[in-house]
Motif scaffolding. Structure first.
Motif, mmCIF file in Angstrom:
data_model
loop_
_atom_site.group_PDB
_atom_site.id
_atom_site.type_symbol
_atom_site.label_atom_id
_atom_site.label_comp_id
_atom_site.label_asym_id
_atom_site.label_seq_id
_atom_site.Cartn_x
_atom_site.Cartn_y
_atom_site.Cartn_z
ATOM 1 N N GLU A 1 0.826 -1.204 0.000
ATOM 2 C CA GLU A 1 0.000 0.000 0.000
ATOM 3 C C GLU A 1 0.864 1.259 0.000
ATOM 4 O O GLU A 1 0.560 2.226 -0.704
ATOM 5 C CB GLU A 1 -0.918 0.004 1.232
ATOM 6 N N ASP B 1 -5.219 -3.667 -5.046
ATOM 7 C CA ASP B 1 -5.510 -5.101 -5.145
ATOM 8 C C ASP B 1 -4.787 -5.761 -6.319
ATOM 9 O O ASP B 1 -4.241 -6.863 -6.185
ATOM 10 C CB ASP B 1 -7.021 -5.335 -5.279
ATOM 11 N N THR B 2 -4.772 -5.099 -7.484
ATOM 12 C CA THR B 2 -4.101 -5.714 -8.639
ATOM 13 C C THR B 2 -2.589 -5.726 -8.432
ATOM 14 O O THR B 2 -1.917 -6.690 -8.807
ATOM 15 C CB THR B 2 -4.450 -4.983 -9.947
ATOM 16 N N GLU C 1 -1.115 -5.881 -5.499
ATOM 17 C CA GLU C 1 -0.874 -6.912 -4.491
ATOM 18 C C GLU C 1 -0.881 -8.303 -5.115
ATOM 19 O O GLU C 1 -0.046 -9.147 -4.786
ATOM 20 C CB GLU C 1 -1.937 -6.819 -3.390
ATOM 21 N N GLN C 2 -1.789 -8.538 -6.026
ATOM 22 C CA GLN C 2 -1.869 -9.844 -6.684
ATOM 23 C C GLN C 2 -0.582 -10.149 -7.455
ATOM 24 O O GLN C 2 -0.045 -11.253 -7.377
ATOM 25 C CB GLN C 2 -3.077 -9.885 -7.627
#
Length: 199
Positions: free
Chosen positions: A122, A163-164, A166-167
């Motif tokens: 983040e 989120d993307t 992190e993936q």
């Protein structure tokens, strides 16, 4: 190669390691999952894979050193070669480090020394940087310090969300950890053969 894996949360890296046929065929033997969070999702993942679980809650001990001594006592009979930290959210103290010098390896979702500590993905996303990455390193008494074994860049795309990003970071983590562990198994095997006088 006998190892323990330490994890505190979802256990995606633990699962990637534990389910790898390549690592199993190479000789990886996961003796125990050590978890400091009762109820963490990683516990059920280990149980489904028939891997023993040791839950050790820091809240049950007067000091961090007492907490780690309990782990050392648990691990001592297992004759471990390495400890792999896979989303383990505790700073390791000298109690564990002195028992396993140069044998504890951590994975961190940034290009250390940038974004050490918590919420690294983040913080990288919010920084305005165009890249972050993954670092695998031996640990010492600092936070996310210690000699680097492997580092790889993960670009931060203009279309990314947290989120993307992190993936993609996690996808890189899984591949990198497997590579490092395979290399360690190979090196251990070569060292053992050398000691036995086998060419």
């Amino acid at each position: 190669m006998k190892v323990a894996i330490f994890a505190s949360g979802n256990g995606t890296n633990f699962e990637a390691i534990a389910q790898s046929e390549q690592l199993a065929n190479a000789g990886l033997d996961i003796k125990v999952l050590v978890c400091d969070k009762p109820g963490a999702p990683v516990i059920s993942k280990a149980q489904k894979l028939d891997i023993p679980v040791f839950i050790n809650d820091l809240n049950d001990f007067p000091t961090r050193e007492d907490y780690e001594q309990r782990i050392v006592d648990k691990l001592e009979p297992l004759d471990l070669d390495y400890i792999f930290l896979a989303g383990y959210m505790r700073v390791v103290t000298n109690v564990l480090l002195s028992r396993y010098p140069n044998k504890i390896i951590n994975i961190h979702p940034s290009l250390l020394p940038k974004f050490s500590g918590l919420n690294a993905i983040e913080r990288a996303f919010d920084s305005g940087d165009d890249q972050t990455g993954v670092t695998i390193h031996y640990i010492d008494e600092g936070v996310d310090t210690g000699p680097v074994i492997l580092q790889e860049v993960v670009p931060i795309l203009s279309s990314d969300t947290v989120d993307t990003l992190e993936q993609r970071v996690h996808e890189n983590e899984h591949k990198m950890y497997l590579k490092v562990i395979l290399d360690l198994i190979k090196n251990e095997s070569e060292n053992n053969n050398f000691e036995k006088g086998i060419d």
